[in-house]
Write an enzyme that holds these catalytic residues in place. Structure first.
Site, PDB file in Angstrom:
ATOM      1  N   GLU A   1      41.970  -6.160  43.584  1.00  0.00           N
ATOM      2  CA  GLU A   1      41.207  -6.448  44.797  1.00  0.00           C
ATOM      3  C   GLU A   1      42.072  -5.997  45.953  1.00  0.00           C
ATOM      4  O   GLU A   1      43.163  -6.527  46.161  1.00  0.00           O
ATOM      5  CB  GLU A   1      40.880  -7.946  44.861  1.00  0.00           C
ATOM      6  CG  GLU A   1      39.924  -8.290  45.996  1.00  0.00           C
ATOM      7  CD  GLU A   1      40.663  -8.572  47.277  1.00  0.00           C
ATOM      8  OE1 GLU A   1      40.698  -7.682  48.159  1.00  0.00           O
ATOM      9  OE2 GLU A   1      41.230  -9.659  47.394  1.00  0.00           O
ATOM     10  N   LEU A   2      41.605  -4.991  46.709  1.00  0.00           N
ATOM     11  CA  LEU A   2      42.478  -4.277  47.637  1.00  0.00           C
ATOM     12  C   LEU A   2      42.048  -4.353  49.102  1.00  0.00           C
ATOM     13  O   LEU A   2      42.350  -3.471  49.891  1.00  0.00           O
ATOM     14  CB  LEU A   2      42.574  -2.805  47.194  1.00  0.00           C
ATOM     15  CG  LEU A   2      43.097  -2.608  45.762  1.00  0.00           C
ATOM     16  CD1 LEU A   2      42.989  -1.148  45.350  1.00  0.00           C
ATOM     17  CD2 LEU A   2      44.538  -3.085  45.637  1.00  0.00           C
ATOM     18  N   GLY A   3      41.364  -5.411  49.472  1.00  0.00           N
ATOM     19  CA  GLY A   3      41.053  -5.603  50.883  1.00  0.00           C
ATOM     20  C   GLY A   3      39.807  -4.868  51.346  1.00  0.00           C
ATOM     21  O   GLY A   3      39.097  -4.242  50.554  1.00  0.00           O
TER      22      GLY A   3
ATOM     23  N   GLN B   1      53.215  -9.994  59.988  1.00  0.00           N
ATOM     24  CA  GLN B   1      51.777  -9.973  60.206  1.00  0.00           C
ATOM     25  C   GLN B   1      51.429 -10.281  61.659  1.00  0.00           C
ATOM     26  O   GLN B   1      50.517  -9.676  62.236  1.00  0.00           O
ATOM     27  CB  GLN B   1      51.084 -10.969  59.273  1.00  0.00           C
ATOM     28  CG  GLN B   1      49.563 -10.919  59.321  1.00  0.00           C
ATOM     29  CD  GLN B   1      49.001  -9.568  58.932  1.00  0.00           C
ATOM     30  OE1 GLN B   1      49.646  -8.802  58.220  1.00  0.00           O
ATOM     31  NE2 GLN B   1      47.817  -9.254  59.422  1.00  0.00           N
ATOM     32  N   PHE B   2      52.142 -11.205  62.265  1.00  0.00           N
ATOM     33  CA  PHE B   2      51.946 -11.551  63.671  1.00  0.00           C
ATOM     34  C   PHE B   2      52.115 -10.317  64.564  1.00  0.00           C
ATOM     35  O   PHE B   2      51.251 -10.015  65.403  1.00  0.00           O
ATOM     36  CB  PHE B   2      52.961 -12.635  64.044  1.00  0.00           C
ATOM     37  CG  PHE B   2      53.056 -12.965  65.505  1.00  0.00           C
ATOM     38  CD1 PHE B   2      52.083 -13.750  66.122  1.00  0.00           C
ATOM     39  CD2 PHE B   2      54.121 -12.516  66.260  1.00  0.00           C
ATOM     40  CE1 PHE B   2      52.179 -14.070  67.475  1.00  0.00           C
ATOM     41  CE2 PHE B   2      54.225 -12.831  67.611  1.00  0.00           C
ATOM     42  CZ  PHE B   2      53.257 -13.599  68.214  1.00  0.00           C
TER      43      PHE B   2
ATOM     44  N   CYS C   1      40.539 -11.298  52.725  1.00  0.00           N
ATOM     45  CA  CYS C   1      40.261  -9.927  52.278  1.00  0.00           C
ATOM     46  C   CYS C   1      38.843  -9.487  52.606  1.00  0.00           C
ATOM     47  O   CYS C   1      38.599  -8.306  52.881  1.00  0.00           O
ATOM     48  CB  CYS C   1      40.506  -9.823  50.775  1.00  0.00           C
ATOM     49  SG  CYS C   1      39.577 -11.030  49.804  1.00  0.00           S
TER      50      CYS C   1
ATOM     51  N   GLU D   1      42.071  -2.452  58.502  1.00  0.00           N
ATOM     52  CA  GLU D   1      42.068  -3.891  58.253  1.00  0.00           C
ATOM     53  C   GLU D   1      43.154  -4.566  59.079  1.00  0.00           C
ATOM     54  O   GLU D   1      44.340  -4.295  58.901  1.00  0.00           O
ATOM     55  CB  GLU D   1      42.293  -4.165  56.762  1.00  0.00           C
ATOM     56  CG  GLU D   1      42.166  -5.621  56.392  1.00  0.00           C
ATOM     57  CD  GLU D   1      42.299  -5.860  54.898  1.00  0.00           C
ATOM     58  OE1 GLU D   1      41.679  -6.807  54.392  1.00  0.00           O
ATOM     59  OE2 GLU D   1      43.027  -5.097  54.226  1.00  0.00           O
ATOM     60  N   ILE D   2      42.758  -5.453  59.979  1.00  0.00           N
ATOM     61  CA  ILE D   2      43.695  -6.124  60.881  1.00  0.00           C
ATOM     62  C   ILE D   2      44.310  -7.357  60.225  1.00  0.00           C
ATOM     63  O   ILE D   2      45.478  -7.657  60.407  1.00  0.00           O
ATOM     64  CB  ILE D   2      42.988  -6.514  62.196  1.00  0.00           C
ATOM     65  CG1 ILE D   2      42.468  -5.251  62.899  1.00  0.00           C
ATOM     66  CG2 ILE D   2      43.931  -7.294  63.108  1.00  0.00           C
ATOM     67  CD1 ILE D   2      41.623  -5.527  64.115  1.00  0.00           C
ATOM     68  N   PHE D   3      43.516  -8.099  59.469  1.00  0.00           N
ATOM     69  CA  PHE D   3      43.974  -9.303  58.780  1.00  0.00           C
ATOM     70  C   PHE D   3      44.460 -10.351  59.776  1.00  0.00           C
ATOM     71  O   PHE D   3      45.534 -10.937  59.644  1.00  0.00           O
ATOM     72  CB  PHE D   3      45.082  -8.961  57.773  1.00  0.00           C
ATOM     73  CG  PHE D   3      44.947  -9.700  56.460  1.00  0.00           C
ATOM     74  CD1 PHE D   3      43.834  -9.518  55.663  1.00  0.00           C
ATOM     75  CD2 PHE D   3      45.934 -10.570  56.020  1.00  0.00           C
ATOM     76  CE1 PHE D   3      43.699 -10.193  54.457  1.00  0.00           C
ATOM     77  CE2 PHE D   3      45.811 -11.247  54.809  1.00  0.00           C
ATOM     78  CZ  PHE D   3      44.687 -11.059  54.032  1.00  0.00           C
TER      79      PHE D   3
END
Length: 224
Positions: A11-13, A97-98, A45, A147-149
């Site tokens: 599962e890759l986002g 991530q931030f 995701c 993808e920002i997440f």
């Protein structure tokens, strides 16, 4: 004949689209998008991070999602009025991530998206990011493609269903998608044409352990 080959699923986002039709119940649609994007601080995701809104209801819809995002609780606040307690905002998972999310927000501003809410760090301590809503987003912008997440919502206008489907599918991802409409025929027709492993109708992130989960294209291999 002997090997260490293993059977795996990946599962890759994703960069999952949400289509808000002009006949949608706007309160229901705003709630679905709020959960789809802000759950787990956007670190999901299948996050509904590309929201295509019909031009006839765009402004009214923006008003609703911004109002809901303004009422998100964060930094230990558990008493203020809020719409979806499950979406209370904690910090992002780590500094890497931030910083990545803040770079994406900066990129959105540079490329011409309009900040309707947020757009920066929340407070001065911890890895908190302001719940952010971008409007006037176009398909070629970095925040609409990657993808920002994080808790960053992108709103894009559309005119026709054909256009919405073409734009929603114009990505190398295909994990999830959502549709908000009062017309079951419209919902089924759009769902048929969307290239996504899971498609929610008038809701988002409603999981069932009995249903397979996985993506198309570069969003994964196999089903969980």
């Amino acid at each position: 004949a002997k090997s260490n080959l293993k059977k795996v699923s990946l599962e890759l986002g994703g960069k999952s689209p949400m289509i808000i039709c002009k006949d949608a119940d706007l309160d229901q649609a705003a709630t679905a998008c709020h959960i789809g994007l802000f759950l787990n601080m956007g670190q999901c995701c299948s996050a509904s991070s590309r929201i295509f809104v019909h031009e006839d209801i765009h402004d009214a819809f923006v008003e609703k999602v911004v109002a809901m995002a303004k009422r998100l609780r964060t930094q230990g606040d558990v008493t203020s009025p809020t719409d979806i307690p499950l979406c209370d905002l904690g910090p992002q998972v780590d500094k890497i991530q931030f910083d990545k999310i803040l770079r994406y927000i900066g990129k959105g501003k540079e490329e011409g998206a309009k900040v309707a809410l947020g757009g920066g760090r929340l407070g001065s301590k911890g890895y908190y990011v302001q719940p952010t809503v971008f409007t006037e987003v176009t398909d070629d912008m970095t925040i609409a493609r990657e993808e920002i997440f994080g808790p960053v919502m992108q709103l894009l206008k559309f005119k026709t269903f054909g256009e919405a489907i073409q734009r929603a599918n114009s990505t190398h991802y295909g994990l999830a998608a959502g549709i908000c409409t009062r017309d079951i025929g419209t919902a089924l027709a759009l769902a048929r044409d969307l290239e996504a492993g899971t498609i929610w109708i008038n809701c988002y992130d409603n999981f069932d352990m009995a249903a397979p989960f996985g993506g198309f294209k570069e969003s994964g291999w196999g089903r969980e």
